[in-house]
Design a protein around this motif. Structure first.
Motif, PDB file in Angstrom:
ATOM      1  N   ASP A 703       0.870  -1.177   0.000  1.00  0.00           N
ATOM      2  CA  ASP A 703       0.000   0.000   0.000  1.00  0.00           C
ATOM      3  C   ASP A 703       0.905   1.225   0.000  1.00  0.00           C
ATOM      4  O   ASP A 703       2.118   1.090  -0.156  1.00  0.00           O
ATOM      5  N   ASP A 714      -7.654   0.847   0.078  1.00  0.00           N
ATOM      6  CA  ASP A 714      -6.651   1.327  -0.865  1.00  0.00           C
ATOM      7  C   ASP A 714      -5.343   0.553  -0.732  1.00  0.00           C
ATOM      8  O   ASP A 714      -4.351   1.069  -0.227  1.00  0.00           O
ATOM      9  N   PHE A 716      -2.969  -3.150  -2.337  1.00  0.00           N
ATOM     10  CA  PHE A 716      -2.701  -4.020  -3.467  1.00  0.00           C
ATOM     11  C   PHE A 716      -2.393  -5.415  -2.945  1.00  0.00           C
ATOM     12  O   PHE A 716      -1.708  -5.564  -1.938  1.00  0.00           O
ATOM     13  N   GLU A 735      -3.805 -10.632  -9.560  1.00  0.00           N
ATOM     14  CA  GLU A 735      -3.966  -9.429  -8.757  1.00  0.00           C
ATOM     15  C   GLU A 735      -5.347  -9.525  -8.121  1.00  0.00           C
ATOM     16  O   GLU A 735      -6.348  -9.392  -8.800  1.00  0.00           O
ATOM     17  N   GLY A 738      -6.581  -4.469  -6.422  1.00  0.00           N
ATOM     18  CA  GLY A 738      -5.732  -3.538  -7.172  1.00  0.00           C
ATOM     19  C   GLY A 738      -6.044  -2.083  -6.938  1.00  0.00           C
ATOM     20  O   GLY A 738      -5.663  -1.218  -7.738  1.00  0.00           O
ATOM     21  N   GLN A 741      -1.846   1.002  -6.677  1.00  0.00           N
ATOM     22  CA  GLN A 741      -0.829   0.506  -7.607  1.00  0.00           C
ATOM     23  C   GLN A 741       0.565   0.744  -7.039  1.00  0.00           C
ATOM     24  O   GLN A 741       0.961   1.878  -6.800  1.00  0.00           O
ATOM     25  N   ASP A 743       4.719   1.035  -6.451  1.00  0.00           N
ATOM     26  CA  ASP A 743       5.751   1.811  -7.145  1.00  0.00           C
ATOM     27  C   ASP A 743       6.431   1.044  -8.277  1.00  0.00           C
ATOM     28  O   ASP A 743       6.874   1.614  -9.257  1.00  0.00           O
ATOM     29  N   LYS A 745       7.641  -1.060 -11.383  1.00  0.00           N
ATOM     30  CA  LYS A 745       7.171  -1.093 -12.767  1.00  0.00           C
ATOM     31  C   LYS A 745       7.295  -2.495 -13.335  1.00  0.00           C
ATOM     32  O   LYS A 745       6.589  -2.858 -14.267  1.00  0.00           O
TER      33      LYS A 745
END
Ligand code: MIG
Length: 765
Positions: A703, A714, A716, A735, A738, A741, A743, A745
């Protein structure tokens, strides 16, 4: 004297009954009531109730009806659960869904069993008793197979069978020897593991309490200097169940901000702004990640809390801002003692509002601490906690998000090391003596600090570090184990200490890495940093006038290794954060003794020179100087060496080589482990899979790491499943939540062990 009536003083004869324990005696009358069953006995009045299906509460008052008072530790309301009461010729049975309490009537003796017949607690020849002086005690049978854990923060080994322990929050600068008993925290709770199954006892009494597992071979006791004999029997049956149930009762750890999980640097003291800047600069130059710097007592003006000495720290707001921009939090120390100084606003306000601890007659209690003569906030009052909470604004206005509470046993520089026991605490209009409430002073200061910060931080999570505490301290604060020393013995002891803290509901704990007092050296700091990397709380701290022990203090080789491990901590943060989240929900600690996962394995009963992170990561630090090998116990199953990927069959002891830069680390086959590929920020993450024939699963949690938005959904969650079949490894990722999101990538997958084929989400790689 002869001529006065002193000659007929009632205490003239020294054979008074004071020392004698009076057994609770026979039940004279009993009665079922809405809240449980009430028993009037020869020497006391007992209520037995189901607090919830997993907990039976027993409360005995030797002189009157139990008051069943509001507890400082208990955070859960009693549930209305159905129970059945049945009577036989010589006993009363109170039966719930899971547990039964059988009370034999002549005399009153308790037996708690589970529906399947397992015995949790049994009173034999001796049961509950009291002294005329107000002391209460109760005895339980101790079986051959019993092993004991928890008891908060204690020296010595993991299994407390054969120990006698006192709960009395104490500032112990003297070395933490095995014979040093009462330390800073009092958590009157323990877990018994017997033949692979567990139950717990929480003795909810704030007076000085003693747990005696030593004196008698087949019986243990717990006693208190006063108050009611009020305790909860907690069902289990697994050790994790017990800790989970106990933290339902006393509260879970609040999820800390992510920065609290990083590496922290402290010293008594970094004395000036320039020194702090230089320190940060060195960390940056050397690329050693760092999340927090601590300001010890030198930052204050004459040790007045809520002040900065402007010569040493001309511009704290700027300093704190600049550090924050560099990703480093500043954590100032705040002690409870408020300097007696009529021109000091904190003191003035406190005096005017009557916020300080006083004697019954109305005189404020003064004790000597760092600022000299000082008054002590009476944290037992809600309005005092709020007042203290509001004062945190002094720090939050400067950008501070974490506070370090020290000396809150409370410690006072005098013979008894604490406040006069006759001092009163107002306790919201129900005054009690310090003798009764001493042990909760730190807990309530923690509550005041945490709640105050929470209100002031606009939705950000506070971080509070505390030295003293009581059962339930996990709701507010992280616990460090106080003034240890730069001794290998203290590196060793930090493991059972923190493991038992974890078993006592406190998942976020750690010891001063490198040791506080005495001088560290290269080898000690290297090995201690390796251990600290896997402790829930990771702070290097040292005392005034000791050699410096920042990561670069002992030459290049040591520095390189220390740096490697601090970086490793950051690689492991995604996993740690997932485990911290789990602990905040279930109460099950991050750092676990092996016995918690393998309660049937006798090799684990007193094993504490190695431990687990979560269920299946085994950490086995080097704990002696110039040592490059050690014995590691691997429980049943297959294990993989983290560094070499070598597979090792468990269920045995192995000899492991560990060069200076190696911390023995083993992953159980069937583990999924996320690792950050980069740190601060985490751009890439890789999921390491150590597959087995059985399906293994993992739910990675993330989170924003700093607000409470996760409580509104809120966050993940990535669910990962993996298994091996005919030399092929199948991995499925999903997932499952979700709303947030992360950090990173990129997510890559790394499979360990011999495989021919990898299939990820149905696609062959
Ligand atoms: O008795 O604030 O345990 O961490 O550096 C000394 C000075 C008071 C005790 C704490 C220690 C801290 C020190 N404090």
């Amino acid at each position: 004297m002869e001529d006065t009536s002193f000659a007929i003083h009632p205490d003239r004869e020294k054979d008074t009954d004071e020392g004698k324990f009076y057994d609770i005696g026979n039940v004279r009358k009993w009665q079922e009531e809405a809240d449980g069953v009430h028993f009037i006995c020869q020497n006391g009045y007992v209520v037995v109730q189901f607090y919830c299906q997993e907990m039976i509460r027993v409360t005995m008052n030797p002189t009157g009806v139990p008051m069943m008072e509001q507890s400082f530790a208990v955070a859960m309301k009693k549930e209305q659960v159905p129970f059945e009461v049945r009577e036989s010729a010589d006993a009363v049975y109170i039966t719930g869904e899971k547990l039964t309490a059988k009370i034999t009537l002549t005399p009153f003796r308790l037996l708690v069993t589970e529906a399947n017949g397992r015995t949790l607690l049994n009173e034999g020849e001796r049961g509950m008793a009291s002294r005329r002086t107000g002391e209460v005690i109760c005895f339980k049978d101790m079986e051959e197979a019993d092993h004991f854990y928890g008891f908060g923060e204690k020296t010595s080994f993991l299994d407390k069978r054969g120990e006698k322990m006192t709960m009395w929050n104490s500032d112990v600068f003297a070395p933490h020897n095995p014979e040093v008993d009462a330390l800073y925290q009092s958590i009157p709770f323990f877990v018994t593991i017997r033949n692979g199954q567990a139950h717990g006892v929480f003795f909810d009494n704030t007076f000085q309490t003693v747990f005696d597992l030593k004196q008698e071979a087949h019986r243990y006791s717990f006693s208190a200097a006063g108050g009611e004999l009020d305790y909860y029997v907690i069902a289990g049956p697994s050790p994790k169940d017990v800790v989970s149930q106990y933290t339902r009762l006393t509260g879970k750890m609040a999820l800390p901000p992510k920065w609290a999980l990083g590496y922290h640097q402290s010293r008594y003291s970094y004395k000036t702004e320039a020194e702090v800047h230089e320190l940060v600069h060195t960390f940056q130059e050397k690329e050693i990640p760092l999340d927090a710097i601590y300001l010890d007592i030198h930052y204050m003006e004459g040790y007045r809390v809520f002040t900065f000495n402007r010569d040493r720290f001309p511009n704290p707001a700027k300093l704190i801002d600049e550090l924050k921009a560099a990703g480093i939090h500043v954590v100032p120390i705040v002690d409870p003692g408020v300097k007696r100084d009529p021109e000091y606003p904190v003191y003035l306000e406190g005096i005017q509002a009557g916020h300080f601890c006083q004697y019954a007659e109305g005189d404020v209690y003064f004790g000597d601490v760092w600022p000299g003569e000082s008054a002590f906030p009476d944290f037992t009052n809600q309005d005092v906690r709020e007042w203290w909470g509001e004062w945190q604004k002094f720090y939050t206005d400067l950008g501070v998000e974490g506070i370090w509470n020290d000396m809150n046993e409370p410690a006072v520089f005098n013979e008894t090391k604490t406040m006069d026991l006759a001092v009163w605490h107002d306790n919201d209009g129900y005054p009690k003596t310090h003798r009764e409430l001493h042990n909760v002073y730190g807990l309530l200061m923690g509550e005041a600090t945490y709640s105050g910060l929470k209100k002031l931080l606009n939705g950000k999570r506070p971080f509070v570090l505390t030295r003293a505490g009581f059962a339930g301290v996990q709701r507010y604060a992280t616990v460090w184990t106080g003034d240890n020393r730069s001794f290998w013995e203290h590196l060793q002891m930090s493991m059972p200490m923190c493991l038992n803290l974890g078993m006592s509901g406190v998942p976020f704990s750690g010891a001063d890495v490198g040791g506080f007092a005495h001088d560290a050296n290269a080898d000690l700091l290297v090995r201690w940093t390796q251990l600290g990397t896997f402790m829930p709380y990771f702070r290097n701290h040292s005392n005034l006038d000791t050699v410096h022990q920042e990561p670069w203090s002992f030459g290049e080789e040591a520095e390189a290794i220390i740096k490697k491990y601090i970086q490793l901590r950051y690689r492991w943060l995604p996993h740690f954060y997932t485990l911290f989240h789990e602990a905040s929900v279930t109460g099950v600690p991050v750092m676990r003794p092996l016995v918690m996962e393998y309660p049937e394995d006798a090799n684990t009963f007193n094993l504490a020179d190695q431990f687990l992170i979560g269920e299946n990561i085994l950490v086995a630090p080097i704990t002696t100087p110039t040592t490059y090998h050690r014995v590691v116990y691997l429980p049943e199953g297959e294990w993989i060496d983290y560094w070499t990927d070598q597979q090792i069959i468990g269920g045995r002891h192995i000899l492991v080589a560990a060069k200076w830069d190696q911390l023995p680390l083993f992953i159980k086959v069937g583990t999924i482990l996320p690792q950050a590929e980069t740190f601060k920020p985490v751009d890439n993450i890789s999921i390491h899979v150590y597959p087995s024939d059985k399906v293994c699963e993992y739910t990675l949690y993330d989170d924003d790491g700093e607000t409470f938005a996760y409580q509104a959904g809120d966050y993940f969650q990535l669910h990962i499943k993996a298994w091996k079949q005919d030399e092929a490894v199948y991995i499925e990722t999903e997932e499952i939540h979700g709303a947030f999101q992360p950090d990173w990538k990129e997510v890559s997958i790394n499979v360990h062990g011999p495989v021919n084929k990898i299939v990820i989400n149905g696609k062959e790689q």
